[in-house]
Design an enzyme around this catalytic site. Structure first.
Site, PDB file in Angstrom:
ATOM      1  N   ILE A  14       0.912  -1.370   0.143  1.00 25.99           N
ATOM      2  CA  ILE A  14       0.124   0.089  -0.013  1.00 25.99           C
ATOM      3  C   ILE A  14       0.813   1.391   0.128  1.00 25.99           C
ATOM      4  O   ILE A  14       0.460   2.350  -0.734  1.00 25.99           O
ATOM      5  CB  ILE A  14      -0.928   0.015   1.150  1.00 25.99           C
ATOM      6  CG1 ILE A  14      -1.968  -1.105   1.272  1.00 25.99           C
ATOM      7  CG2 ILE A  14      -1.711   1.304   1.360  1.00 25.99           C
ATOM      8  CD1 ILE A  14      -2.804  -1.540   2.316  1.00 25.99           C
ATOM      9  N   ASP A  33      11.829   3.420   4.265  1.00 23.37           N
ATOM     10  CA  ASP A  33      11.304   2.218   4.446  1.00 23.37           C
ATOM     11  C   ASP A  33      12.642   1.333   5.170  1.00 23.37           C
ATOM     12  O   ASP A  33      13.674   1.566   5.009  1.00 23.37           O
ATOM     13  CB  ASP A  33      11.027   1.171   3.301  1.00 23.37           C
ATOM     14  CG  ASP A  33      10.160   0.117   3.599  1.00 23.37           C
ATOM     15  OD1 ASP A  33       9.038  -0.048   3.382  1.00 23.37           O
ATOM     16  OD2 ASP A  33      10.747  -0.934   4.150  1.00 23.37           O
ATOM     17  N   ASN A  80       2.583   4.917   7.450  1.00 28.82           N
ATOM     18  CA  ASN A  80       2.159   3.637   6.667  1.00 28.82           C
ATOM     19  C   ASN A  80       2.751   2.514   7.020  1.00 28.82           C
ATOM     20  O   ASN A  80       2.196   1.508   7.117  1.00 28.82           O
ATOM     21  CB  ASN A  80       1.987   3.827   5.229  1.00 28.82           C
ATOM     22  CG  ASN A  80       1.691   2.597   4.604  1.00 28.82           C
ATOM     23  OD1 ASN A  80       0.663   1.964   4.353  1.00 28.82           O
ATOM     24  ND2 ASN A  80       2.813   1.923   4.009  1.00 28.82           N
ATOM     25  N   SER A 132      -6.190   0.128  11.023  1.00 29.87           N
ATOM     26  CA  SER A 132      -6.948  -1.028  10.344  1.00 29.87           C
ATOM     27  C   SER A 132      -8.090  -1.273  10.957  1.00 29.87           C
ATOM     28  O   SER A 132      -8.517  -0.724  12.235  1.00 29.87           O
ATOM     29  CB  SER A 132      -5.795  -2.239  10.799  1.00 29.87           C
ATOM     30  OG  SER A 132      -6.626  -3.343  10.190  1.00 29.87           O
ATOM     31  N   TYR A 145      -1.679  -6.948  17.258  1.00 31.83           N
ATOM     32  CA  TYR A 145      -1.835  -6.221  15.930  1.00 31.83           C
ATOM     33  C   TYR A 145      -2.903  -5.121  16.151  1.00 31.83           C
ATOM     34  O   TYR A 145      -2.822  -3.932  16.049  1.00 31.83           O
ATOM     35  CB  TYR A 145      -2.099  -7.027  14.621  1.00 31.83           C
ATOM     36  CG  TYR A 145      -2.139  -6.212  13.504  1.00 31.83           C
ATOM     37  CD1 TYR A 145      -1.239  -5.418  12.727  1.00 31.83           C
ATOM     38  CD2 TYR A 145      -3.581  -6.062  12.795  1.00 31.83           C
ATOM     39  CE1 TYR A 145      -1.250  -4.649  11.772  1.00 31.83           C
ATOM     40  CE2 TYR A 145      -3.732  -5.512  11.453  1.00 31.83           C
ATOM     41  CZ  TYR A 145      -2.676  -4.519  10.979  1.00 31.83           C
ATOM     42  OH  TYR A 145      -2.692  -4.074   9.891  1.00 31.83           O
ATOM     43  N   GLY A 181      -0.188  -6.037  -0.454  1.00 34.86           N
ATOM     44  CA  GLY A 181       0.763  -5.956   0.673  1.00 34.86           C
ATOM     45  C   GLY A 181       0.607  -7.274   1.787  1.00 34.86           C
ATOM     46  O   GLY A 181       0.442  -8.381   1.135  1.00 34.86           O
TER      47      GLY A 181
HETATM   48  N1  LIG Z   1      -2.831  -5.040   3.333  1.00 34.21           N
HETATM   49  C1  LIG Z   1      -3.887  -4.996   4.140  1.00 34.21           C
HETATM   50  O1  LIG Z   1      -4.973  -5.828   4.285  1.00 34.21           O
HETATM   51  C2  LIG Z   1      -4.104  -3.941   5.353  1.00 34.21           C
HETATM   52  C3  LIG Z   1      -5.127  -3.833   6.013  1.00 34.21           C
HETATM   53  C4  LIG Z   1      -5.297  -3.193   7.065  1.00 34.21           C
HETATM   54  C5  LIG Z   1      -4.279  -2.259   7.476  1.00 34.21           C
HETATM   55  N2  LIG Z   1      -3.139  -2.256   6.868  1.00 34.21           N
HETATM   56  C6  LIG Z   1      -2.050  -1.415   7.197  1.00 34.21           C
HETATM   57  O2  LIG Z   1      -1.690  -0.592   5.899  1.00 34.21           O
HETATM   58  C7  LIG Z   1      -0.002  -0.452   6.006  1.00 34.21           C
HETATM   59  C8  LIG Z   1       0.786  -0.910   4.841  1.00 34.21           C
HETATM   60  O3  LIG Z   1       0.495  -2.386   4.988  1.00 34.21           O
HETATM   61  P1  LIG Z   1       0.712  -3.305   3.527  1.00 34.21           P
HETATM   62  O4  LIG Z   1      -0.233  -4.256   3.355  1.00 34.21           O
HETATM   63  O5  LIG Z   1       1.174  -2.477   2.428  1.00 34.21           O
HETATM   64  O6  LIG Z   1       2.001  -4.066   4.088  1.00 34.21           O
HETATM   65  P2  LIG Z   1       3.478  -4.727   3.545  1.00 34.21           P
HETATM   66  O7  LIG Z   1       4.005  -5.486   4.637  1.00 34.21           O
HETATM   67  O8  LIG Z   1       3.301  -4.922   2.199  1.00 34.21           O
HETATM   68  O9  LIG Z   1       4.168  -3.144   3.743  1.00 34.21           O
HETATM   69  C9  LIG Z   1       4.576  -2.632   4.776  1.00 34.21           C
HETATM   70  C10 LIG Z   1       5.786  -1.913   4.508  1.00 34.21           C
HETATM   71  O10 LIG Z   1       6.539  -1.421   5.944  1.00 34.21           O
HETATM   72  C11 LIG Z   1       7.692  -1.630   5.853  1.00 34.21           C
HETATM   73  N3  LIG Z   1       8.356  -1.634   7.359  1.00 34.21           N
HETATM   74  C12 LIG Z   1       8.104  -2.741   8.187  1.00 34.21           C
HETATM   75  N4  LIG Z   1       8.581  -2.316   9.288  1.00 34.21           N
HETATM   76  C13 LIG Z   1       9.327  -0.994   9.163  1.00 34.21           C
HETATM   77  C14 LIG Z   1       9.989   0.018   9.858  1.00 34.21           C
HETATM   78  N5  LIG Z   1      10.393  -0.500  11.262  1.00 34.21           N
HETATM   79  N6  LIG Z   1      10.420   0.850   9.407  1.00 34.21           N
HETATM   80  C15 LIG Z   1      10.056   1.415   8.189  1.00 34.21           C
HETATM   81  N7  LIG Z   1       9.339   0.548   7.350  1.00 34.21           N
HETATM   82  C16 LIG Z   1       9.193  -0.677   7.838  1.00 34.21           C
HETATM   83  C17 LIG Z   1       7.860  -2.881   5.074  1.00 34.21           C
HETATM   84  O11 LIG Z   1       9.482  -3.136   4.752  1.00 34.21           O
HETATM   85  C18 LIG Z   1       7.026  -2.811   4.046  1.00 34.21           C
HETATM   86  O12 LIG Z   1       7.716  -2.173   3.037  1.00 34.21           O
HETATM   87  C19 LIG Z   1       0.196  -1.060   7.427  1.00 34.21           C
HETATM   88  O13 LIG Z   1       0.187  -0.103   8.328  1.00 34.21           O
HETATM   89  C20 LIG Z   1      -0.632  -2.226   7.591  1.00 34.21           C
HETATM   90  O14 LIG Z   1      -0.818  -2.395   8.924  1.00 34.21           O
HETATM   91  C21 LIG Z   1      -2.880  -3.291   5.717  1.00 34.21           C
END
Ligand SMILES: NC(=O)c1ccc[n+]([C@@H]2O[C@H](COP(=O)([O-])OP(=O)(O)OC[C@H]3O[C@@H](n4cnc5c(N)ncnc54)[C@H](O)[C@@H]3O)[C@@H](O)[C@H]2O)c1
Length: 259
Positions: A14, A33, A80, A132, A145, A181
């Site tokens: 995302i 990141d 994010n 979330s 979480y 993601g």
């Molecule tokens: N995909 C879903 O279904 C979903 C649903 C609800 C909420 N979210 C939220 O959306 C956001 C993005 O999720 P996503 O699905 O793209 O996940 P993802 O795992 O694809 O991406 C998360 C990114 O965060 C980076 N990251 C992790 N730890 C880090 C740190 N300590 N410092 C900097 N970067 C860090 C990772 O390297 C990765 O690039 C998150 O906060 C997640 O909780 C996602």
């Protein structure tokens, strides 16, 4: 005037799509990141308006150094970066619990307050935090979480209250069932996908684009009078928790039940 946006967790999923949309809307983007090589590649793919750097959002010193490298105060900050740690609370190792809180909640706090100081001096801006629907309602084995994301919801409200006088709006986006993601693995199973899709009133999973659109709305002047809010972007899911509860046909009618 050049407007800068900082997007954390922008290497994958995302966050990468949010960074791409921000560039399309005219921002220059600092993509942060923990995965340095991946975020540098993502930034190159997006184009020269996006600059990738390795930043661990849970490391205060690293966040301070990255903030100091920004050419100007950001207009928009998107918290994010996030990780998921599933497991039943009775058995969840405390290291997993702490990892979720450290990145999702403490990381959001550290990035937001470091950049809020710079934004306040520059006259304000907008911060959008990613929570979330797990931060709003309980789900099996998602306690760590969920607690971290519920913390993000409440932290958003406190930041909005404390920083309004600095011209900073702070809002939250709570994604629902998103096919992107960290959830890609969930939807690899067709049966799980079918059941989950069927639970969403709008009848489909969300996309990273759905989330990016909401984030950019909350970052823009179109939401100039919105602060402290959490916007669930979930196809109506979280407001339909009573949808599967039946009622007898005899009482399920407008006005009085017919004899
Ligand atoms: N995909 C879903 O279904 C979903 C649903 C609800 C909420 N979210 C939220 O959306 C956001 C993005 O999720 P996503 O699905 O793209 O996940 P993802 O795992 O694809 O991406 C998360 C990114 O965060 C980076 N990251 C992790 N730890 C880090 C740190 N300590 N410092 C900097 N970067 C860090 C990772 O390297 C990765 O690039 C998150 O906060 C997640 O909780 C996602």
């Amino acid at each position: 005037m050049t407007k800068w946006a900082v997007v954390t967790g922008a290497a994958h999923g995302i966050g990468a799509v949010i960074a791409e949309h921000a560039v399309k809307e005219g921002y220059r983007v600092a993509a942060w990141d923990v995965d340095g090589p991946a975020v540098e590649q993502t930034a190159r793919d997006i184009g020269e308006a996006c600059v990738g750097s390795a930043v661990d959002v849970s490391d205060e010193e690293a966040v301070r150094e990255a903030a100091a490298r920004l050419p100007q105060a950001p207009h928009l900050v998107v918290n994010n970066a996030g990780i998921v740690r599933f497991g039943p609370l009775l058995d969840l190792p405390v290291t997993e619990w702490e990892a979720a809180l450290r990145v999702n909640l403490t990381g959001t706090f550290l990035v937001a307050r470091t950049l809020a100081k710079v934004m306040a001096e520059a006259g304000g801006g907008a911060i959008v935090n990613l929570a979330s629907i797990n931060g709003i309602a309980a789900a099996p084995h998602a306690g760590a979480y969920s607690a971290s994301k519920a913390g993000v919801v409440r932290l958003t409200e406190h930041m909005a209250m404390e920083w309004a006088r600095h011209g900073i709006r702070v809002n939250c986006v709570a994604p629902g069932l998103i096919h992107a993601g960290m959830s890609d693995a969930i939807y690899a199973d067709p049966e799980v996908r079918r059941v989950r899709e069927g639970a969403v009133p709008l009848g489909r999973l969300g996309s990273a684009e759905d989330i990016a659109a909401a984030v950019l709305f909350l970052g823009s002047e179109k939401s100039a009078y919105v602060s402290g809010q959490t916007l669930a972007v979930d196809g109506g899911l979280i407001k339909s928790t009573l949808a599967s509860l039946p009622r007898p046909a005899s009482v399920d009618s407008v006005g009085f039940a017919e004899a």
